[in-house]
Scaffold this active site. Structure first.
Site, mmCIF file in Angstrom:
data_model
loop_
_atom_site.group_PDB
_atom_site.id
_atom_site.type_symbol
_atom_site.label_atom_id
_atom_site.label_comp_id
_atom_site.label_asym_id
_atom_site.label_seq_id
_atom_site.Cartn_x
_atom_site.Cartn_y
_atom_site.Cartn_z
ATOM 1 N N LYS A 1 16.753 -9.782 30.349
ATOM 2 C CA LYS A 1 17.067 -10.018 28.946
ATOM 3 C C LYS A 1 18.335 -9.261 28.557
ATOM 4 O O LYS A 1 18.539 -8.114 28.998
ATOM 5 C CB LYS A 1 15.901 -9.554 28.064
ATOM 6 N N SER B 1 7.708 -9.576 21.395
ATOM 7 C CA SER B 1 8.873 -10.323 21.872
ATOM 8 C C SER B 1 8.811 -10.738 23.338
ATOM 9 O O SER B 1 9.636 -11.532 23.785
ATOM 10 C CB SER B 1 10.150 -9.510 21.640
ATOM 11 N N SER C 1 11.623 -12.450 20.782
ATOM 12 C CA SER C 1 13.054 -12.584 20.987
ATOM 13 C C SER C 1 13.456 -12.779 22.450
ATOM 14 O O SER C 1 14.585 -13.139 22.738
ATOM 15 C CB SER C 1 13.767 -11.338 20.431
#
Length: 608
Positions: free
Chosen positions: A211, A311, A287
């Site tokens: 990420k 997330s 996210s």
């Protein structure tokens, strides 16, 4: 000042609150009062919110309408604030575990994890006859060792697949950044090691995505923005990434994410909306949107995310993969963007719980010497024919059922099968003030994000930030020290509630999200979107994991009427990752025969 004074709730002392199934506590549903906005509406709303004349009044109205003033700001409660959910280590005497030497290297810990897995998963897979399964780390390793394929060939296929997926008709927006030359260099080094018969570990040659909130050379760390990497250069690998590199993994790039992690959809106006591999017209969730989507689409067996408010678990559930969030402090956090110090944790997204376990093993134990808690490390001994016994699973009916009909039915059926198959017990409980905890967490994550970025935001031009992120930052920046302190008092209160529940049960069970993946609308592509009703439904079951630093895992258990994935979540007591992995493995074994192939799927191990 009296005009702006709202009456706050007076909370009972913790010891007077009944946590039993017959408690008189009234479950409060999320009281979200905000219409969905995107496009021109978001721009107008942002202008009003950022204006000196209207901004203060508008924020006040937002907080009042969404009960922040009543439940947090002006609340009266006795508890002292708890600022960091760093739990003292307690030896839980878990079943079927092995204690691991904390001085082992990451490759040695990976080998210890492999020794905990069944000798052959093929027998159980043939017996289950799954309709679809993800290629696993073990599948890659076997193919490499049998010389059916090389890491170089996998890397070439990966690069071609990412290129294809980035263009019409799918435009999946999986990655913010990837470097074909660097990927091929790593793959060539791994291929040579296999040719010499000297792979570093079973992770050697495994493509793993990171990420874009986690430092990973040679890439900048953008946090989903167009500017953050300019003021905070990436100078090397985060600790968790170093561990994977030491194991020989191929680090294939930085995945797309919701800008600054400030949303749940994964729609990023700078880098595109990450699309759900099960239906490209739907969100992947945020996210850690890109990390969930690349695993679901078969591009990587594993990816890393960061979980500050669900997330990792939310996008994992929406994309039909496993999401594991360890205990706060279990995995080193240095090299991760410091957006939320006390709620954010590195997490793992994987096609199977076994793959999540292997990567969890690789990243464990390398804690900084100044960390006061030095927890022992236990690994679960997974057995394909039997699981641990006598597990007690706590459920809170009103909360469990506060979701769509499809999710409620699917998760209830999965839980019934688990209970029936393993004779585990359901413990009915009441978890008080869940909506209060959500608002306190929002106050906390907002305050920490705003504070961490404050020196940079003062120098930025507003147009450098996405419109939806600007709204989030305006609200985040409005939280006062009083609200932050009140939120930490609520954290202490919730910690006591949860520890009382864990005295009676091993895990708390809930759906992972309140809704499945919803459509990406055209008006959100330029501005992002404000959809706080869906956002509250997505985070409904995630908050305790972050706010209280508890480990949690989501496992895919079925699909809604449109064929979109549904996840079931297990929340554990601090340091109980082995038990969570045992339970997740048991749940996965039951559901695996019914897993479905995504609409977008790349088979990197296919034989030519």
């Amino acid at each position: 000042m009296g005009l702006f004074k709202d009456q706050g709730v007076v909370y009972k002392p913790v010891e007077e609150v009944d946590l039993g199934p017959k408690s008189d506590h009234v479950y409060l549903r999320a009281n979200v009062k905000a219409p969905r906005m995107a496009g021109l509406l978001v721009k107008i709303f942002t202008w009003f919110l950022e204006s000196r004349i209207f901004g203060t009044l508008l924020v006040y109205i937002l907080k009042k309408n969404n009960l922040i003033h009543k439940l947090v700001t002006n609340a009266q409660l006795e508890e002292s604030p708890l600022f960091v959910p760093l739990h003292p280590f307690e030896d839980l005497k878990e079943q079927e575990v092995k204690c691991i030497d904390s001085k082992l290297s990451p490759p040695e810990q990976v080998q210890q994890a492999m020794d905990c897995l069944p000798n052959s998963s093929e027998k159980s897979l043939r017996g289950l006859q799954p309709s679809f399964r993800h290629w696993t780390i073990l599948d890659y390793s076997k193919a490499y060792n049998l010389k059916e394929i090389t890491p170089r060939m996998v890397a070439e296929r990966f690069i071609a697949a990412v290129h294809e997926s980035s263009n019409p008709p799918s435009q999946m927006s999986f990655f913010i950044n990837y470097n074909a030359e660097d990927i091929l260099r790593q793959a060539d080094e791994s291929t040579l090691r296999y040719k010499q018969g000297k792979p570093i570990s079973i992770l050697d040659g495994i493509p793993i995505a990171i990420k874009d909130e986690i430092d990973c050379s040679p890439y900048p760390t953008t946090g989903g923005t167009k500017w953050l990497h300019k003021v905070r250069p990436c100078t090397g690998d985060a600790s968790c990434v170093k561990c994977l590199r030491l194991c020989g993994a191929i680090l294939v790039g930085k995945t797309n994410m919701h800008e600054l992690g400030a949303g749940t959809s994964g729609i990023n106006p700078h880098y595109g909306a990450t699309r759900n591999p099960y239906d490209i017209s739907k969100i992947a969730g945020g996210s850690s949107s890109g990390s969930a989507a690349v695993v679901a689409a078969g591009l990587c067996p594993v990816a890393l995310g960061v979980d500050g408010g669900g997330s990792v678990r939310m996008p994992a559930a929406l994309c039909g993969v496993v999401g594991l969030k360890p205990t706060f402090g279990r995995i080193p956090h240095n090299g991760v963007l410091p957006l939320n110090w006390t709620v954010g944790m590195v997490g793992i997204l994987a096609g199977t719980i076994e793959d999540a376990f292997i990567v969890y093993a690789a990243m464990n134990g390398q804690l900084p010497p100044d960390q006061p808690t030095r927890p022992k490390l236990y690994f679960p001994l997974l057995n394909p024919t039997k699981s641990i016994s006598g597990v007690k699973m706590a459920t809170y009916a009103e909360w469990f059922n506060d979701c769509s009909d499809d999710i409620r039915t699917c998760c209830s059926q999965a839980l019934d099968k688990l209970q029936e198959h393993y004779s585990w017990k359901i413990v009915k409980v009441t978890i008080p003030e869940i909506e209060v905890m959500r608002l306190a967490h929002y106050s906390t994550i907002g305050s920490e994000c705003s504070t961490s970025l404050s020196s940079h935001l003062e120098k930025l031009k507003p147009e450098e930030i996405g419109w939806d992120a600007r709204v989030a930052l305006s609200v985040y920046g409005s939280f006062s020290s009083k609200e932050y302190i009140k939120a930490q008092k609520i954290r202490n209160r919730q910690m006591q509630f949860h520890m009382k529940i864990f005295a009676e049960a091993d895990v708390i069970v809930s759906p992972t999200t309140g809704v499945t993946a919803y459509p990406i609308q055209d008006d959100a592509s330029e501005t992002g979107e404000l959809d706080y009703i869906n956002g509250a439904a997505l985070v409904r079951y995630s908050i305790a994991g972050n706010f209280l630093g508890l480990p949690a895992v989501t496992v895919p258990v079925g699909y809604d009427k449109l064929g979109l994935p549904i996840g079931l979540q297990f929340i554990g007591q601090p340091w109980s990752e082995p038990t969570l992995i045992h339970i997740a493995s048991a749940m996965q074994a039951i559901c695996k025969p019914d897993y479905r192939k995504p609409e977008v799927f790349y088979n990197l191990l296919k034989k030519d």
